[in-house]
Design an enzyme around this catalytic site. Structure first.
Site, short mmCIF file in Angstrom:
data_model
loop_
_atom_site.label_atom_id
_atom_site.label_comp_id
_atom_site.label_asym_id
_atom_site.label_seq_id
_atom_site.Cartn_x
_atom_site.Cartn_y
_atom_site.Cartn_z
CE LYS A 34 -0.37 -0.27 4.70
NZ LYS A 34 -1.19 -0.74 6.01
NE ARG A 121 -7.44 0.95 11.65
CZ ARG A 121 -6.52 1.29 10.73
NH1 ARG A 121 -5.26 1.64 11.57
NH2 ARG A 121 -6.51 -0.63 10.34
CE1 TYR A 235 12.04 31.33 6.56
CE2 TYR A 235 12.28 29.05 5.77
CZ TYR A 235 12.02 29.66 5.01
OH TYR A 235 11.87 30.35 4.13
CG MET A 282 8.63 23.92 0.60
SD MET A 282 7.94 24.86 -0.07
CE MET A 282 6.78 25.52 1.14
C1 LIG Z 1 -0.65 -2.16 6.73
C2 LIG Z 1 -1.15 -3.34 6.98
C3 LIG Z 1 -0.44 -4.06 7.19
C4 LIG Z 1 1.38 -4.48 7.40
O1 LIG Z 1 2.09 -3.20 7.97
P1 LIG Z 1 3.74 -3.58 8.85
O2 LIG Z 1 3.74 -3.24 10.24
O3 LIG Z 1 4.25 -2.15 7.82
O4 LIG Z 1 3.59 -5.06 8.09
C5 LIG Z 1 -0.65 -5.29 7.87
N1 LIG Z 1 -2.20 -5.67 7.92
C6 LIG Z 1 -2.65 -4.50 7.49
C7 LIG Z 1 -3.90 -4.44 8.26
C8 LIG Z 1 -2.76 -3.04 7.46
O5 LIG Z 1 -3.40 -2.32 7.15
#
Ligand SMILES: *Cc1c(COP(=O)(O)O)cnc(C)c1O
Length: 341
Positions: A34, A121, A235, A282
């Site tokens: 992702k 969640r 800055y 930046m």
């Molecule tokens: C992002 C995610 C993972 C992976 O987590 P890591 O800590 O990067 O291994 C696994 N399961 C779900 C549902 C996630 O959203």
């Protein structure tokens, strides 16, 4: 010409996948790609992870899954976040698998039911009667990297809620931290992201788990200047020279993903560890030098012993945030331009 260079070592991704597959100890390894593979590039990482033994890919959104489908025409692609109703047709078309955490189970698409066992969640509080196309049941751990006791409570709730399921349904719960440290979390498949990239989920040395960082980030010295005693750089005048001081200006800043909270961290200038001083701008950052160097001298921001883990300690954040901030990732928000009046 780019002002910095991000290099991804797909050999490291492949090796890390193979290493995680061994750690999974019989469970399948699913590679989490992702957010453009945590900034590493989803298509390339997906192929390398499959080469290393991963049997499926996980993305966050239907859009990410659709984009990945052309790169991996055959692989299983699982969308971890809830899909919106208006994304269902695209998900079916791209043969994505969806995770469902409330509402009706959609038709014509393979589904994983997501149980909330303590993340608080997304997730169902109990399993509905399984539909025909339910292929998996899953949960997500809130504390696998920090509190194994609570992670075990979640796993026990998950086990209790899923005992009635048939063997055809894949049970999965583990992220990277759980895969490496909680054998009871491995179940039928593990979902590994951060460790695949060679970053330690516990913020320590990834080498302890046989993992190798895949990302290297380099730039170069644009300018060297001598600050007289009492003069400052950046800055807010947060760094004031106590005596004449050489600083290198490196053309990378928070707009590139070098977080503003990284003041005080170390980078390597021509292989030597040097400290970032003053406020990160930046588009630029200042590095203190013991003696002047030539413009064009290489600066390693990540790599050559400069670890993401060391940056996260200074910035008081996690590697996930720094990695996904590096600006070679694809955008996730649509942008519309309007003109009022
Ligand atoms: C992002 C995610 C993972 C992976 O987590 P890591 O800590 O990067 O291994 C696994 N399961 C779900 C549902 C996630 O959203």
């Amino acid at each position: 010409m780019a002002r910095s260079l991000v290099t991804i070592d797909l050999g490291a991704i492949r090796d890390n996948a193979a290493r995680l597959r061994r750690a999974a100890d019989g469970a399948e390894l699913w590679a989490v790609v992702k957010a453009d593979a945590y900034g590493h590039g989803a298509a390339d990482v997906a192929r390398a992870a499959l080469d290393g033994g991963a049997t499926a890919l996980c993305v966050a959104t239907v859009g990410e899954g659709v984009a990945l489908r052309t790169a991996v025409p055959e692989a299983r692609v699982i969308v971890l976040s809830p899909a919106r109703a208006d994304d269902l047709a695209a998900a079916r078309e791209a043969r994505l698998e969806l995770c469902v955490s409330d509402g009706p189970i959609p038709d014509g698409v393979s589904v994983h039911l997501k149980l909330d066992t303590g993340m608080g969640r997304w997730g169902l509080s109990e399993l509905p009667l399984s539909g025909r196309e339910v292929v998996g049941v899953m949960t997500h751990l809130a504390t696998a990297d920090s509190d194994p006791l609570f992670a075990r409570i979640q796993l026990e709730r998950f086990r209790a809620a899923t005992t009635a399921l048939t063997d055809e349904v894949t049970r999965h719960a583990a992220n990277s931290a759980a895969t490496l440290s909680l054998p009871e979390a491995r179940l039928d498949a593990v979902r590994c992201g951060i460790a695949l990239y060679g970053v330690d989920p516990f913020g320590r040395d990834p080498g302890e788990h046989g993992l190798r960082p895949a990302l290297r980030w380099e730039s170069e010295v644009a300018l060297v200047k001598r600050l007289p005693d009492g003069e400052s750089t950046g800055y807010g005048r947060r760094f004031i020279a106590a005596g004449p001081t050489w600083v290198a200006i490196v053309p990378v800043g928070y707009a590139d993903g070098f977080a503003r909270s990284l003041t005080g961290t170390e980078v390597a200038v021509a292989g030597h560890r040097r400290q970032v001083v003053g406020t990160v701008s930046m588009d630029a950052v200042a590095v203190a030098l013991p003696a002047p160097v030539d413009p064009g001298t290489p600066v390693t921001l990540v790599g050559d012993g400069i670890t993401l883990e060391s940056h996260t300690r200074v910035a008081n954040t996690i590697a996930y945030e720094l990695l996904t901030g590096i600006r070679s990732a694809t955008p996730r928000a649509e942008r519309r331009v309007t003109s009022c009046i």
